[in-house]
Design an enzyme around this catalytic site. Structure first.
Site, PDB file in Angstrom:
ATOM      1  N   SER A  23      66.194  58.472  73.255  1.00 21.73           N
ATOM      2  CA  SER A  23      65.236  57.820  74.166  1.00 21.73           C
ATOM      3  C   SER A  23      64.496  58.850  75.012  1.00 21.73           C
ATOM      4  O   SER A  23      63.815  58.501  75.975  1.00 21.73           O
ATOM      5  CB  SER A  23      65.952  56.820  75.075  1.00 21.73           C
ATOM      6  N   ASN A 110      76.023  54.877  81.884  1.00 22.40           N
ATOM      7  CA  ASN A 110      75.622  53.483  82.129  1.00 22.40           C
ATOM      8  C   ASN A 110      75.198  53.251  83.572  1.00 22.40           C
ATOM      9  O   ASN A 110      74.201  52.574  83.832  1.00 22.40           O
ATOM     10  CB  ASN A 110      76.759  52.531  81.745  1.00 22.40           C
ATOM     11  N   THR A 155      33.011  24.753  90.263  1.00 22.72           N
ATOM     12  CA  THR A 155      34.226  24.179  89.684  1.00 22.72           C
ATOM     13  C   THR A 155      33.832  23.835  88.253  1.00 22.72           C
ATOM     14  O   THR A 155      32.673  23.457  88.010  1.00 22.72           O
ATOM     15  CB  THR A 155      34.723  22.913  90.427  1.00 22.72           C
ATOM     16  N   HIS A 156      34.749  23.971  87.330  1.00 25.12           N
ATOM     17  CA  HIS A 156      34.453  23.766  85.897  1.00 25.12           C
ATOM     18  C   HIS A 156      33.303  24.661  85.422  1.00 25.12           C
ATOM     19  O   HIS A 156      32.599  24.313  84.478  1.00 25.12           O
ATOM     20  CB  HIS A 156      34.102  22.306  85.592  1.00 25.12           C
ATOM     21  N   SER A 277      25.737  51.097  74.174  1.00 25.47           N
ATOM     22  CA  SER A 277      26.038  50.766  72.788  1.00 25.47           C
ATOM     23  C   SER A 277      25.537  51.902  71.906  1.00 25.47           C
ATOM     24  O   SER A 277      24.575  52.578  72.242  1.00 25.47           O
ATOM     25  CB  SER A 277      25.346  49.460  72.423  1.00 25.47           C
ATOM     26  N   LYS A 283      21.708  48.195  76.047  1.00 27.33           N
ATOM     27  CA  LYS A 283      22.998  47.692  76.508  1.00 27.33           C
ATOM     28  C   LYS A 283      23.601  48.449  77.677  1.00 27.33           C
ATOM     29  O   LYS A 283      23.492  49.657  77.785  1.00 27.33           O
ATOM     30  CB  LYS A 283      24.001  47.737  75.360  1.00 27.33           C
ATOM     31  N   ASN A 285      27.332  47.802  79.132  1.00 27.27           N
ATOM     32  CA  ASN A 285      28.497  46.932  78.952  1.00 27.27           C
ATOM     33  C   ASN A 285      29.568  47.145  80.026  1.00 27.27           C
ATOM     34  O   ASN A 285      29.797  48.267  80.462  1.00 27.27           O
ATOM     35  CB  ASN A 285      29.132  47.185  77.578  1.00 27.27           C
ATOM     36  N   GLU A 290      36.383  44.579  80.852  1.00 20.07           N
ATOM     37  CA  GLU A 290      36.877  43.976  79.609  1.00 20.07           C
ATOM     38  C   GLU A 290      38.241  44.545  79.221  1.00 20.07           C
ATOM     39  O   GLU A 290      39.142  43.821  78.786  1.00 20.07           O
ATOM     40  CB  GLU A 290      35.878  44.202  78.473  1.00 20.07           C
ATOM     41  N   GLN A 322      68.448  50.148  76.256  1.00 21.35           N
ATOM     42  CA  GLN A 322      67.641  51.363  76.269  1.00 21.35           C
ATOM     43  C   GLN A 322      66.150  51.023  76.139  1.00 21.35           C
ATOM     44  O   GLN A 322      65.293  51.763  76.601  1.00 21.35           O
ATOM     45  CB  GLN A 322      68.080  52.275  75.125  1.00 21.35           C
ATOM     46  N   LYS A 325      63.103  50.453  79.255  1.00 20.78           N
ATOM     47  CA  LYS A 325      62.154  51.402  79.846  1.00 20.78           C
ATOM     48  C   LYS A 325      60.807  51.391  79.127  1.00 20.78           C
ATOM     49  O   LYS A 325      59.777  51.629  79.748  1.00 20.78           O
ATOM     50  CB  LYS A 325      62.756  52.810  79.852  1.00 20.78           C
TER      51      LYS A 325
HETATM   52  N1  ARG Z   1      69.624  56.429  76.954  1.00 25.55           N
HETATM   53  C1  ARG Z   1      70.478  55.374  77.382  1.00 25.55           C
HETATM   54  C2  ARG Z   1      69.645  54.214  77.926  1.00 25.55           C
HETATM   55  O1  ARG Z   1      68.538  54.419  78.239  1.00 25.55           O
HETATM   56  C3  ARG Z   1      71.406  55.827  78.449  1.00 25.55           C
HETATM   57  C4  ARG Z   1      72.663  55.071  78.540  1.00 25.55           C
HETATM   58  C5  ARG Z   1      73.510  55.329  77.371  1.00 25.55           C
HETATM   59  N2  ARG Z   1      74.806  54.760  77.497  1.00 25.55           N
HETATM   60  C6  ARG Z   1      75.609  54.654  76.474  1.00 25.55           C
HETATM   61  N3  ARG Z   1      76.747  54.130  76.681  1.00 25.55           N
HETATM   62  N4  ARG Z   1      75.235  54.989  75.270  1.00 25.55           N
HETATM   63  O2  ARG Z   1      70.092  53.122  78.011  1.00 25.55           O
END
Ligand code: ARG
Length: 461
Positions: A23, A110, A155-156, A277, A283, A285, A290, A322, A325
């Site tokens: 990750s 964790n 409105t509308h 454009s 144009k 834009n 958007e 994981q 994020k």
């Molecule tokens: N990279 C992991 C995450 O973002 C970190 C936690 C990993 N914990 C584990 N028991 N493998 O969740």
């Protein structure tokens, strides 16, 4: 790279599996938070007598050095690492040898990832807070310049009643003000430290969770270690707040796009916030607006993704988490980018008040006020409403508007009508006579602007 968790297995992951598992591409942005968390943890280990003062001091200064080396570019984050936590710990061990291996005492990745993510998001929320205040400030600046400029209120998407442009804009200021309050509620709930929950069950070491919580600027620590490592409510809550911000931006975008069209021509965006454009030379834009409207869907997707990821997950930590994020950081970055471009776009847009006024003039936008004219002179509102409906229909057939139908013809509908009706239904009077709190009336709008200015200055203090 040899895994730090090698032992039960030889840690030699298949290359594809290893990449899949990593990750670092997403969590490397949290390196500062990871290091801050580790420094607080090391200081606490010393307090608890688990590390000696010298050991803690060495670890802390080595961590500080790692942070500044990453910052300066001297130390490159290894994109082959499993995650940022492993990378920092491995670097520490590389630099400090056996001592580095002591840092992870009474901790697990964790609780580590849970604390890092909260710290990181606290910073992002602060950025979003500032950007929202800046957007409100831009809105109020434009509103202040156009507090007497009349336009049709809709409105509308049908012309409904005359309003001033400032009033319409200030509606958005109210939305973003609520977003600020929602954001601060969510941050407050998130602002408890999960550090010390360890893998899930706590630890046999005499740690102090209050100590690390305080050192890291949390309001306190989370109460249940299992919940501490499984909880991602804060991610879902923040993404809900981000989704609502985007929904507001998207509605505002839609109006700006409409107003910029040839048909409306109520505003013209500054060249710096528009594009041309490649084929049509005429144009101009509203691409920024958007894109913001489009990116709203992306943030809704982030919210749905994280809700779905968490659905049905057993306690406590699972690797699914994981993925949190990916959505959370994407949501935050998208909101930040949108707010960054949106505020100056609003601040610099040219308002074409004459066109707004003309659009308000043409129709039957003052029909409610004509009905009120009769009502104030004793006709029950429903009957007045019906009479004015018939007058409007007559006007359309005979090519009049309410403002130029002769009094003699008005008299055929009711002899209450007198010369003063024309003044009563003039657009200016329609606005000026709106005296209820929060209305489009001049006094009300001036008050709204003052309140917003006070809010901005309090927030910026
Ligand atoms: N990279 C992991 C995450 O973002 C970190 C936690 C990993 N914990 C584990 N028991 N493998 O969740």
């Amino acid at each position: 790279m040899k895994k730090m968790w090698a032992g039960r297995t030889d840690g030699a992951l298949n290359k594809i599996a290893d990449d899949f598992n990593s990750s670092i591409h997403i969590d490397s942005v949290m390196y500062k938070e990871d290091i801050k968390g580790s420094m607080a943890h090391a200081a606490m280990l010393e307090e608890a007598g688990i590390l000696t003062a010298l050991e803690a001091e060495k670890i802390i200064s080595a961590l500080e050095k790692i942070s500044s080396d990453i910052e300066s570019g001297e130390l490159l984050i290894d994109m082959e690492a499993e995650d940022i936590h492993m990378f920092i710990e491995a670097t520490l061990t590389e630099r400090e040898g056996e001592l580095g291996k002591k840092l992870h005492t009474a901790r697990s990745r964790n609780d580590q990832v849970a604390v890092d993510t909260r710290l990181y998001m606290r910073g992002k929320c602060l950025e979003i807070d500032t950007l929202l205040v800046n957007l409100i400030d831009a809105i109020v600046e434009v509103a202040d310049k156009h507090k007497y400029d009349i336009m049709p209120g809709y409105t509308h998407l049908q012309r409904a009643q005359p309003i001033v442009f400032a009033h319409h804009l200030l509606a958005y200021a109210e939305m973003f003000k609520r977003d600020l309050s929602r954001l601060s509620d969510a941050v407050e709930r998130m602002n408890y430290s999960p550090l010390g929950a360890c893998a899930l069950a706590g630890t046999t070491y005499p740690i102090s969770r209050a100590y690390t919580a305080e050192k890291l600027g949390f309001l306190g620590y989370t109460k249940n270690s299992i919940d501490s490592v499984s909880d991602r409510d804060f991610a879902v809550e923040l993404l809900s707040v981000f989704s609502i911000i985007m929904m507001h931006l998207s509605r505002f975008s839609e109006e700006i796009i409409l107003w910029s069209s040839w048909e409306f021509s109520y505003v013209e965006l500054d060249d710096a916030y528009t594009t041309g454009s490649s084929i049509m030379p005429q144009k101009k834009n509203s691409d920024m607006a958007e894109l913001v409207r489009g990116k709203c869907g992306r943030v809704y997707g982030d919210l749905m993704g994280s809700l779905t990821m968490l659905k049905g997950l057993p306690l406590a930590y699972n690797k699914d988490m994981q993925e949190d994020k990916e959505s959370l950081f994407d949501g935050a970055e998208t909101v930040i980018k949108c707010l960054e471009v949106f505020a100056p776009m609003v601040r610099t847009m040219k308002v074409k008040s004459e066109n707004m006024y003309r659009a308000a003039e043409g129709g039957f936008i003052n029909a409610t006020d004509l009905a009120d004219y009769l009502t104030k002179r004793g006709v029950p509102f429903r009957s007045a409403y019906k009479t004015v409906g018939e007058i409007v229909s007559h006007c359309i057939k005979s090519g009049y508007v309410l403002d130029n139908m002769p009094l003699s013809e008005y008299k055929e509908y009711s002899d209450i009508f007198a010369e003063d009706l024309y003044e009563e239904i003039s657009l200016k009077t329609c606005v000026a006579k709106r005296i209820s709190e929060g209305s489009t009336g001049y006094a009300s709008v001036e008050g709204q602007i003052e309140d917003m200015k006070k809010f901005i200055s309090e927030k910026s203090r």
